[in-house]
Design a protein around this motif. Structure first.
Motif, mmCIF file in Angstrom:
data_model
loop_
_atom_site.group_PDB
_atom_site.id
_atom_site.type_symbol
_atom_site.label_atom_id
_atom_site.label_comp_id
_atom_site.label_asym_id
_atom_site.label_seq_id
_atom_site.Cartn_x
_atom_site.Cartn_y
_atom_site.Cartn_z
ATOM 1 N N LYS A 47 0.188 3.558 -27.004
ATOM 2 C CA LYS A 47 -0.979 2.705 -27.291
ATOM 3 C C LYS A 47 -0.814 1.318 -26.661
ATOM 4 O O LYS A 47 -1.725 0.812 -25.993
ATOM 5 C CB LYS A 47 -1.151 2.604 -28.814
ATOM 6 N N SER A 48 0.373 0.691 -26.846
ATOM 7 C CA SER A 48 0.566 -0.656 -26.274
ATOM 8 C C SER A 48 0.580 -0.598 -24.748
ATOM 9 O O SER A 48 0.086 -1.510 -24.083
ATOM 10 C CB SER A 48 1.886 -1.267 -26.769
ATOM 11 N N VAL A 60 2.998 6.777 -28.972
ATOM 12 C CA VAL A 60 2.216 7.623 -28.066
ATOM 13 C C VAL A 60 1.780 6.876 -26.806
ATOM 14 O O VAL A 60 1.183 7.458 -25.895
ATOM 15 C CB VAL A 60 0.976 8.243 -28.765
ATOM 16 N N SER A 113 5.126 -4.929 -29.439
ATOM 17 C CA SER A 113 5.874 -4.671 -28.202
ATOM 18 C C SER A 113 5.282 -5.399 -27.002
ATOM 19 O O SER A 113 5.858 -5.387 -25.925
ATOM 20 C CB SER A 113 5.970 -3.169 -27.927
ATOM 21 N N ILE A 129 -2.810 10.410 -18.603
ATOM 22 C CA ILE A 129 -1.768 9.667 -17.880
ATOM 23 C C ILE A 129 -0.491 10.503 -17.995
ATOM 24 O O ILE A 129 -0.120 10.900 -19.106
ATOM 25 C CB ILE A 129 -1.495 8.286 -18.529
ATOM 26 N N GLY A 177 7.270 -1.276 -18.538
ATOM 27 C CA GLY A 177 7.192 -1.776 -19.918
ATOM 28 C C GLY A 177 8.459 -2.529 -20.288
ATOM 29 O O GLY A 177 8.421 -3.653 -20.798
ATOM 30 N N ASP A 178 9.599 -1.927 -19.976
ATOM 31 C CA ASP A 178 10.884 -2.570 -20.302
ATOM 32 C C ASP A 178 11.110 -3.807 -19.436
ATOM 33 O O ASP A 178 11.784 -4.752 -19.846
ATOM 34 C CB ASP A 178 12.049 -1.596 -20.081
ATOM 35 N N ALA A 185 7.549 3.527 -17.878
ATOM 36 C CA ALA A 185 8.499 3.065 -18.901
ATOM 37 C C ALA A 185 9.292 1.869 -18.372
ATOM 38 O O ALA A 185 9.517 0.885 -19.092
ATOM 39 C CB ALA A 185 9.434 4.211 -19.294
ATOM 40 N N ASN A 191 -2.084 10.545 -23.207
ATOM 41 C CA ASN A 191 -0.924 9.967 -22.508
ATOM 42 C C ASN A 191 0.237 10.957 -22.536
ATOM 43 O O ASN A 191 0.262 11.874 -23.352
ATOM 44 C CB ASN A 191 -0.529 8.652 -23.197
ATOM 45 N N MET A 219 6.717 -6.128 -23.152
ATOM 46 C CA MET A 219 6.009 -5.508 -22.016
ATOM 47 C C MET A 219 5.472 -6.531 -21.026
ATOM 48 O O MET A 219 5.174 -6.179 -19.891
ATOM 49 C CB MET A 219 4.858 -4.630 -22.524
ATOM 50 N N ASP A 228 5.610 9.019 -16.656
ATOM 51 C CA ASP A 228 6.024 8.490 -15.357
ATOM 52 C C ASP A 228 7.151 7.490 -15.615
ATOM 53 O O ASP A 228 6.921 6.460 -16.275
ATOM 54 C CB ASP A 228 4.817 7.811 -14.686
ATOM 55 N N LYS A 240 -0.702 7.877 -34.273
ATOM 56 C CA LYS A 240 0.765 7.851 -34.450
ATOM 57 C C LYS A 240 1.372 6.746 -33.608
ATOM 58 O O LYS A 240 0.787 6.341 -32.611
ATOM 59 C CB LYS A 240 1.348 9.157 -33.920
ATOM 60 N N GLY A 241 2.600 6.361 -33.975
ATOM 61 C CA GLY A 241 3.339 5.403 -33.152
ATOM 62 C C GLY A 241 4.025 6.120 -31.992
ATOM 63 O O GLY A 241 4.246 7.336 -32.044
HETATM 64 P P1 ADP Z 1 2.956 2.800 -29.027
HETATM 65 O O1 ADP Z 1 2.263 1.496 -28.779
HETATM 66 O O2 ADP Z 1 1.989 3.935 -29.209
HETATM 67 O O3 ADP Z 1 3.985 2.754 -30.093
HETATM 68 P P2 ADP Z 1 4.271 2.292 -26.478
HETATM 69 O O4 ADP Z 1 3.156 1.944 -25.563
HETATM 70 O O5 ADP Z 1 5.089 1.182 -27.066
HETATM 71 O O6 ADP Z 1 3.723 3.202 -27.680
HETATM 72 O O7 ADP Z 1 5.181 3.340 -25.732
HETATM 73 C C1 ADP Z 1 6.380 3.819 -26.285
HETATM 74 C C2 ADP Z 1 7.410 3.943 -25.166
HETATM 75 O O8 ADP Z 1 6.998 4.960 -24.259
HETATM 76 C C3 ADP Z 1 7.549 2.671 -24.337
HETATM 77 O O9 ADP Z 1 8.893 2.543 -23.969
HETATM 78 C C4 ADP Z 1 6.686 2.931 -23.102
HETATM 79 O O10 ADP Z 1 7.152 2.230 -21.949
HETATM 80 C C5 ADP Z 1 6.880 4.427 -22.934
HETATM 81 N N1 ADP Z 1 5.707 5.094 -22.325
HETATM 82 C C6 ADP Z 1 4.438 5.058 -22.759
HETATM 83 N N2 ADP Z 1 3.648 5.819 -21.980
HETATM 84 C C7 ADP Z 1 4.452 6.326 -21.007
HETATM 85 C C8 ADP Z 1 4.246 7.189 -19.877
HETATM 86 N N3 ADP Z 1 3.048 7.714 -19.615
HETATM 87 N N4 ADP Z 1 5.304 7.473 -19.092
HETATM 88 C C9 ADP Z 1 6.540 6.977 -19.366
HETATM 89 N N5 ADP Z 1 6.798 6.178 -20.418
HETATM 90 C C10 ADP Z 1 5.774 5.859 -21.223
#
Ligand code: ADP
Length: 302
Positions: free
Chosen positions: A62-63, A60, A91, A255, A265-266, A262, A219, A95, A258, A57-58
């Motif tokens: 993965k990136s 979750v 993304s 994981i 990533g942002d 996030a 995760n 990131m 946390d 799924k999206g």
């Molecule tokens: P996907 O690649 O599966 O679509 P992302 O890695 O883009 O998912 O994550 C989706 C959002 O959730 C992003 O904003 C990311 O920073 C946040 N995120 C992912 N894992 C965690 C975590 N363990 N704790 C807090 N935020 C998370």
């Protein structure tokens, strides 16, 4: 992204192996096809370990896992590339703080972006604006992925980490078919049953394509308190571990949710670099260990 192909008579010059599959055309293979395959294999044979990160799924994480897996391997002293083939939702540029990045190169090859030693290519670099959408059918997607693998000057890498789109569609299929020998897939899920059910599909997909599954990552498993780091279980956890056990594959670890993850990533910086000393970073490093061990195992004498 138009490149000039090399002449069919020139040697690929990458290895001297007598069993190299790119030395001669395969039965029934046309000249143009052979030249293209040889160019692809000449690049890929300089990449020692190829890891694809998948999810059912999206959203979750993965990136997030792909970025931190690449950053963690780099921190351990490996040479690492990160390829983002999530054509519909790239993304990685966000990131890694590369949103306005454009790639250099010449008529023969594309040069990856360099983020503190990490080589990065994303479809996002080729979109004119972050709001652009890629609306392509299967063959076009396969062509773009082939170009990323064949035309990008990755150089010698210990690891190439590939962030694939969620599900079991054209892109993961193209990656698995084009890349030849994949060391394996890391499958990311969240603990809830609805996400975990799709993981089974990803595992079945890998088995059909004979791609080894390196393991499952759960995760968003509990919530890590930003003040004390203690992890509180807010939903049912353990879905990833149960599936891994049921399907006879490794569970790499969990994981927590946390807020700092996030924010990283942002904020365009790998969490493992920004918060290297946090308990969540330690968990991330623990789950990377078996993957880093692939390189160590190769170096050990037989
Ligand atoms: P996907 O690649 O599966 O679509 P992302 O890695 O883009 O998912 O994550 C989706 C959002 O959730 C992003 O904003 C990311 O920073 C946040 N995120 C992912 N894992 C965690 C975590 N363990 N704790 C807090 N935020 C998370």
């Amino acid at each position: 992204m138009t490149r000039t192909p090399s002449s069919p008579s020139s040697s690929c010059g990458t290895c001297d192996r007598p069993d190299c599959s790119a030395k001669a055309p395969r039965p029934g293979e046309g000249e143009a096809e052979f030249v293209e395959r040889r160019e692809l294999e000449a690049r890929l044979c300089r990449i020692r370990h190829r890891i694809v990160v998948l999810s059912g799924k999206g959203g979750v994480g993965k990136s997030t896992v792909a970025v931190n897996l690449a950053a963690g391997l780099l921190q351990e002293g490996h040479t690492v590339g990160l390829l983002d083939v999530d054509l519909h939702g790239p993304s990685i540029p966000t990131m890694l703080g590369l949103e306005r990045q454009r790639l250099g190169g010449n008529d023969r090859e594309i040069h990856p972006a360099d983020v503190g030693g990490l080589k990065v290519v994303s479809i996002g670099f080729f979109l004119s604006s972050p709001d652009d959408a890629v609306i392509w059918r299967g063959p076009l997607k396969m062509g773009a992925i082939k170009q990323f693998l064949k035309d990008v000057a990755w150089g010698d890498l210990d690891f190439l980490v590939i962030d694939s789109p969620p599900g079991t569609g054209d892109e993961p299929l193209s990656v698995c078919q084009l890349i030849g020998r994949l060391d394996g897939a890391v499958i990311v899920t969240t603990p809830q049953r609805v996400a975990a059910v799709d993981v089974r599909k990803s595992i079945t997909f890998c088995r059909h394509l004979q791609v080894p599954v390196l393991g499952v990552v759960e995760n968003m498993s509990g919530f890590a308190c930003p003040k004390c780091g203690e992890v509180t279980q807010i939903f049912r956890t353990g879905g990833g571990r149960r599936i891994a056990e049921d399907m006879g594959i490794a569970f790499l670890g969990s994981i927590p949710l946390d807020p700092a993850l996030a924010d990283s990533g942002d904020g365009g910086e790998p969490f493992l670099r920004r918060h290297a000393d946090s308990p969540t970073a330690e968990r991330l490093r623990r789950l990377i260990r078996p993957i880093a061990a692939l390189a160590a195992a190769e170096q050990r004498p037989a």
